[in-house]
Design an enzyme around this catalytic site. Sequence first.
Site, mmCIF file in Angstrom:
data_model
loop_
_atom_site.group_PDB
_atom_site.id
_atom_site.type_symbol
_atom_site.label_atom_id
_atom_site.label_comp_id
_atom_site.label_asym_id
_atom_site.label_seq_id
_atom_site.Cartn_x
_atom_site.Cartn_y
_atom_site.Cartn_z
ATOM 1 N N ASP A 1 7.528 8.552 -11.040
ATOM 2 C CA ASP A 1 7.263 9.030 -9.761
ATOM 3 C C ASP A 1 7.406 7.514 -8.534
ATOM 4 O O ASP A 1 6.184 6.243 -8.994
ATOM 5 C CB ASP A 1 6.150 9.698 -9.742
ATOM 6 C CG ASP A 1 5.937 11.293 -9.675
ATOM 7 O OD1 ASP A 1 6.832 11.464 -10.753
ATOM 8 O OD2 ASP A 1 5.071 11.869 -9.717
ATOM 9 N N LYS B 1 8.863 14.112 -3.244
ATOM 10 C CA LYS B 1 7.703 14.621 -3.850
ATOM 11 C C LYS B 1 7.100 13.737 -2.002
ATOM 12 O O LYS B 1 7.243 12.775 -1.405
ATOM 13 C CB LYS B 1 7.305 13.734 -4.566
ATOM 14 C CG LYS B 1 5.405 13.430 -4.608
ATOM 15 C CD LYS B 1 5.689 12.637 -6.250
ATOM 16 C CE LYS B 1 3.652 12.814 -6.896
ATOM 17 N NZ LYS B 1 3.136 12.263 -7.704
ATOM 18 N N LYS C 1 7.977 18.384 -4.670
ATOM 19 C CA LYS C 1 6.552 18.479 -5.426
ATOM 20 C C LYS C 1 5.496 18.357 -4.522
ATOM 21 O O LYS C 1 5.450 16.816 -3.805
ATOM 22 C CB LYS C 1 6.542 16.913 -6.643
ATOM 23 C CG LYS C 1 5.293 17.269 -6.703
ATOM 24 C CD LYS C 1 5.295 16.261 -7.910
ATOM 25 C CE LYS C 1 4.398 15.567 -8.514
ATOM 26 N NZ LYS C 1 3.703 14.923 -9.590
#
Lengths: 318, 297
Positions: A155, A218, A254
Amino acid sequence: MTTTDTGVDSLADVTSSEDRLRRFLLGLPGVDQVGAEARAATLGTRSIKTTAKAYALDLAIQMIDLTTLEGQDTPGKVRALCAKAKRPDPADPTAPQVAAVCVYPDLVATAKFELKGTGINVASVATAFPSGRSSLAIKIQDTKDAVAAGADEVDMVIDRGAFLSGRYGLVFDEIAAIREAAGDAHLKVILETGELVTYDNVRRASWLAMLAGADFIKTSTGKVSPAATLPVTLVMLEAVRDYHEATGLHIGVKPAGGIRTAKDAIKYLVTVNETAGPDWLDPELFRFGASSLLNDLLMQRTKLATGNYPGPDYFTLD
Amino acid sequence: MVWRPTLPTKDGARLDVRKTYKLYGGGAFPRSESGRSYVVNDAKGKFLANASQASRKDARDAVVAARKAFGGWSARTAYNRGQVLYRIAEVMEGRHEQFSAEVAASEGLSIGKARALVDASIDRWVWYAGWADKLAQVVGSSNPVAGPYFDFSLPEATGVVALLAPQDSSLLGLTSVIAPAIVSGNTAVVVTSFERPLPAVTLGEVMATSDVPGGVVNILTGSASEIGPWLAAHLDVNAIDLAGVTDHEEATALEAAAAENLKRVRRPADEDWTESPGLSRLTQYLELKTVWHPIGI
């Protein structure tokens, strides 16, 4: 809703120069703020009950990236979290496993060891999370360290300062460099929508990340308020839908931070189904970055199974 | 057309303001999630007001609010809780007339008898307020043990208490079940008398305007038969008072449901609310914590 007309026949030449990239991103149609918020609010009113609710709760559990990103994290805390990821409800073996455990790079090895053979992925934040204020060399090394320790998913955060000052090429190159450094690991690109301020910026950043090679986009680090909101997620889901129409590729989404109740999670699932489509109702393409959400999902699940209201005393503290 | 401060009727009399009361939970006054309300009549069958009819989901929300308030309320000093209870009595005194009228209408009593019941209710708050910082001395103990320890036992609040309030005594009975539960640091979810809920609604307004933190007392108007089973089976409720259950079999069923997480249960009994209450309700919702403190080493 109509799809966004990207106005170009091929996305291939969009990234051939910074100038073209800028023209493409600034040429994306603006987001109707009022419309997006009203749409999200409407989708949030859908009533999901009984068997549909049971399905939604189990799906949401399977979509969780169980996360601990605190300065005070210890190997013990990560081990406890992994135990919970494997068997979320010790009293009910039918409760499914979560998708992944998300930790800082130095704890990846601990999580990897605990989750060996379970099919649960280890996700690691990287690139000077959460601010992203480091040189590219350090961000690349951070990523390589995480992958070397066994991270299945990375991430990364984008350089919001560069994005907000219009240096899209810089942001693009950085994502592309991390994409390369991450190797086979799944790359999730954190836009930190709370700092991007406008939905137009969220749409541009989403496209930028997808063009640069993100597997997932995300919303947030969880360190900035506001974190994930339903309208922001809606805008990002529209972006992945349009990208899919243009390229045939499936990019995941996400939302992370601030999703604490089963009710909220179900609102997100409805939005996914109605915006990107049922293809995205899959842990491969939609995840929740959360920790306290899991307990609420388990309590709702217990309520459905037993008919009685459970209490937080019967679930782990984390 | 001249603007008038009140609604005029043909004969110039003022129109009634017909009230629809709401629930009291988490320090706010929400409507029932179910959207239901029911007509409350006086003892002679004349319309008094509308009250919200709470559902199981209102009870669930009330338990969440009570649990949230428990940490702060039980951590206050006993002395401070006593002051807060005394403040309830003070604010009730200011609404004496309203309470008396409601008790008289609900229970079909003369205004004089109703006033006496309101007096008794206010006195009961004061009486329980006094117990706040004396409970530990009476119930707690230092225990002689055969070892080098100072061993002592202290009463602590058990947690969230569900109170099915008496159906007949709308204010004195209500007060007599709420005060002993909260004085020791518990938080309460109260289901009022179904037919006589108005004094409880007003008590909720008193709570909101005195120093009681939101969520310590949550008042649900509605049917104990409907909501009771959900509270009895709720795993985040630690004790239940069945005072408002009139049917013997119903009480037994609730007791069985409450056994799931070993709730402390107070069975219904024929109680004279005007009598001195004694300590039994006060000590019903306590846990004794015993500490072994090493000495001489």
